[in-house]
Design a protein around this motif. Structure first.
Motif, mmCIF file in Angstrom:
data_model
loop_
_atom_site.group_PDB
_atom_site.id
_atom_site.type_symbol
_atom_site.label_atom_id
_atom_site.label_comp_id
_atom_site.label_asym_id
_atom_site.label_seq_id
_atom_site.Cartn_x
_atom_site.Cartn_y
_atom_site.Cartn_z
ATOM 1 N N THR A 86 0.841 -1.204 0.000
ATOM 2 C CA THR A 86 0.000 0.000 0.000
ATOM 3 C C THR A 86 0.872 1.248 0.000
ATOM 4 N N SER A 87 0.244 2.364 -0.306
ATOM 5 C CA SER A 87 0.959 3.641 -0.243
ATOM 6 C C SER A 87 0.650 4.297 1.092
ATOM 7 N N PHE A 88 1.461 5.256 1.456
ATOM 8 C CA PHE A 88 1.236 5.978 2.708
ATOM 9 C C PHE A 88 -0.150 6.621 2.701
ATOM 10 N N TYR A 143 9.846 9.632 7.753
ATOM 11 C CA TYR A 143 10.709 10.468 6.927
ATOM 12 C C TYR A 143 11.225 9.550 5.824
ATOM 13 N N GLU A 144 10.862 9.886 4.609
ATOM 14 C CA GLU A 144 11.007 8.943 3.516
ATOM 15 C C GLU A 144 11.835 9.524 2.360
ATOM 16 N N THR A 145 12.780 8.748 1.886
ATOM 17 C CA THR A 145 13.521 9.143 0.689
ATOM 18 C C THR A 145 13.255 8.111 -0.387
ATOM 19 N N ARG A 163 0.281 15.097 -3.045
ATOM 20 C CA ARG A 163 -0.490 13.952 -3.535
ATOM 21 C C ARG A 163 0.287 12.653 -3.423
ATOM 22 N N SER A 164 -0.407 11.608 -3.842
ATOM 23 C CA SER A 164 0.175 10.285 -3.718
ATOM 24 C C SER A 164 1.008 9.971 -4.957
ATOM 25 N N ILE A 165 2.257 9.606 -4.743
ATOM 26 C CA ILE A 165 3.120 9.242 -5.873
ATOM 27 C C ILE A 165 2.590 7.968 -6.536
ATOM 28 N N TYR A 166 2.128 7.023 -5.721
ATOM 29 C CA TYR A 166 1.611 5.776 -6.308
ATOM 30 C C TYR A 166 0.409 6.048 -7.204
ATOM 31 N N SER A 167 -0.522 6.895 -6.734
ATOM 32 C CA SER A 167 -1.690 7.086 -7.599
ATOM 33 C C SER A 167 -1.302 7.890 -8.833
ATOM 34 N N PHE A 168 -0.315 8.798 -8.721
ATOM 35 C CA PHE A 168 0.162 9.502 -9.909
ATOM 36 C C PHE A 168 0.740 8.491 -10.912
ATOM 37 N N GLN A 209 13.295 -0.373 4.290
ATOM 38 C CA GLN A 209 13.729 -0.212 2.905
ATOM 39 C C GLN A 209 12.773 -1.014 2.049
ATOM 40 N N ARG A 210 12.374 -0.416 0.951
ATOM 41 C CA ARG A 210 11.444 -1.129 0.079
ATOM 42 C C ARG A 210 11.900 -1.001 -1.370
ATOM 43 N N ILE A 211 11.882 -2.099 -2.082
ATOM 44 C CA ILE A 211 12.035 -2.035 -3.535
ATOM 45 C C ILE A 211 10.675 -2.434 -4.086
ATOM 46 N N TYR A 222 13.095 2.622 -5.129
ATOM 47 C CA TYR A 222 13.844 2.162 -3.966
ATOM 48 C C TYR A 222 13.618 3.221 -2.905
ATOM 49 N N VAL A 223 13.082 2.794 -1.769
ATOM 50 C CA VAL A 223 12.704 3.756 -0.731
ATOM 51 C C VAL A 223 13.365 3.415 0.592
ATOM 52 N N LYS A 224 13.864 4.448 1.233
ATOM 53 C CA LYS A 224 14.392 4.275 2.587
ATOM 54 C C LYS A 224 13.569 5.163 3.485
ATOM 55 N N ALA A 226 12.330 6.209 7.697
ATOM 56 C CA ALA A 226 12.415 6.063 9.150
ATOM 57 C C ALA A 226 11.020 6.311 9.700
ATOM 58 N N TYR A 227 10.440 5.298 10.313
ATOM 59 C CA TYR A 227 9.111 5.420 10.916
ATOM 60 C C TYR A 227 9.262 5.618 12.418
ATOM 61 N N ARG A 228 8.404 6.438 12.977
ATOM 62 C CA ARG A 228 8.463 6.684 14.419
ATOM 63 C C ARG A 228 8.118 5.418 15.190
HETATM 64 C C1 16G Z 1 4.807 4.135 1.422
HETATM 65 C C2 16G Z 1 5.950 3.260 0.943
HETATM 66 C C3 16G Z 1 6.803 3.957 -0.090
HETATM 67 C C4 16G Z 1 5.977 4.616 -1.177
HETATM 68 C C5 16G Z 1 4.928 5.507 -0.578
HETATM 69 C C6 16G Z 1 4.026 6.089 -1.618
HETATM 70 C C7 16G Z 1 6.657 1.931 2.912
HETATM 71 C C8 16G Z 1 7.743 1.559 3.786
HETATM 72 N N1 16G Z 1 6.869 2.852 1.993
HETATM 73 O O1 16G Z 1 5.253 5.112 2.284
HETATM 74 O O2 16G Z 1 7.614 2.964 -0.673
HETATM 75 O O3 16G Z 1 6.807 5.386 -2.004
HETATM 76 O O4 16G Z 1 4.135 4.749 0.318
HETATM 77 O O5 16G Z 1 3.137 6.924 -0.955
HETATM 78 O O6 16G Z 1 5.588 1.406 3.039
HETATM 79 P P1 16G Z 1 2.190 7.954 -1.671
HETATM 80 O O7 16G Z 1 1.541 7.228 -2.815
HETATM 81 O O8 16G Z 1 1.239 8.383 -0.622
HETATM 82 O O9 16G Z 1 3.039 9.090 -2.169
#
Ligand code: 16G
Length: 242
Positions: A86-88, A143-145, A163-168, A209-211, A222-224, A226-228
């Motif tokens: 899922t996405s954040f 905090y996500e890179t 916005r959501s990168i995944y939905s974009f 870390q997620r690929i 590739y995402v790194k 840090a979750y609280r």
């Molecule tokens: C989550 C994912 C991250 C992804 C992001 C997209 C983890 C550890 N990470 O945070 O990989 O890039 O969702 O979120 O679950 P967005 O669609 O809300 O931008």
């Protein structure tokens, strides 16, 4: 309420009583607990016993200690199932929280070695590097890179902040995200993480870390992150191999 003849240890009975008060909403997140002295007088138990009960609940994240101020009821942790990719944004919405981000960095660059390896590309490959503090109801959670292969994603507009990168990527780029691979590691917040997450330096964080792969198996991101540690817990249903 404390039964000194019970086989249950007294500190445990105190813990259960505190938990119940929180569960029933009698004590709300942010409420201050009575002092150790008052607790021990009210229940006629030693301060040591009260301290043991409170310390364990603080370690669990149910209570929160603030130096020089007192002990408070902590915000409940966000429980995230690990079954689905899922996405954040989706995770927060599913919990009735308003997702948001603060954009810290947004740039195109050549992939650093580790990123190139994860994305199975050459080091000269251009990737987006997007750093965001992820918020839930305006509170920093992670905090996500993220590094995304430009060739696959095409231009990503800078307003991803909101916005959501995944939905974009899925809706506007038509990419089909398939599966992901994640690692989890316990760590302590460094100066930058502490600053961005509004926590103390050295507070517990979970490094993830997620690929993420497209359906055809090509690595997309590739995402790194840090979750609280005080606000998150993850769960997964497991099955015994037979
Ligand atoms: C989550 C994912 C991250 C992804 C992001 C997209 C983890 C550890 N990470 O945070 O990989 O890039 O969702 O979120 O679950 P967005 O669609 O809300 O931008």
């Amino acid at each position: 309420m404390i039964d000194k003849n019970s086989p249950l240890p007294i500190y445990y009975q105190i813990q259960e009583m505190i938990r119940k008060k929180i569960e029933t909403g009698q004590w709300q997140p942010g409420d201050m607990l009575p002092s150790e002295r008052i607790f021990s007088e009210d229940f006629d138990v030693s301060r040591m016993t009260v301290r043991q009960a409170v310390t364990e609940l603080a370690n669990e994240g149910v209570l929160m200690r603030e130096k020089g101020k007192g002990t408070f009821v902590a915000e409940p942790k966000i429980e995230q199932p690990l079954q689905g990719l899922t996405s954040f944004t989706e995770d927060m919405k599913a919990r009735g929280l308003e997702p948001g981000s603060t954009l810290i960095q947004y740039r195109l660059r050549t992939a650093p070695g580790k990123v190139a390896e994860a994305l199975q590309t050459e080091v000269e490959t251009e990737v987006y590097e997007i750093k965001r503090v992820r918020l839930a109801d305006d509170v920093p959670m992670a905090y996500e890179t993220t590094f995304i292969n430009l060739e696959l994603a095409g231009d990503i507009p800078e307003d991803v902040e909101n916005r959501s990168i995944y939905s974009f990527l899925e809706q506007e780029r038509g990419l089909k995200i398939g599966d992901g691979e994640q690692t989890f590691e316990a760590s302590l917040a460094n100066t930058e993480e502490a600053d961005k997450l509004a926590i103390e330096e050295g507070a517990p964080v979970l490094l993830i870390q997620r690929i993420t792969y497209l359906e055809d198996g090509t690595p997309l991101e590739y995402v790194k992150s840090a979750y609280r540690g005080d606000r998150y817990k993850f769960n997964i249903k497991t099955k015994r191999f037979t």
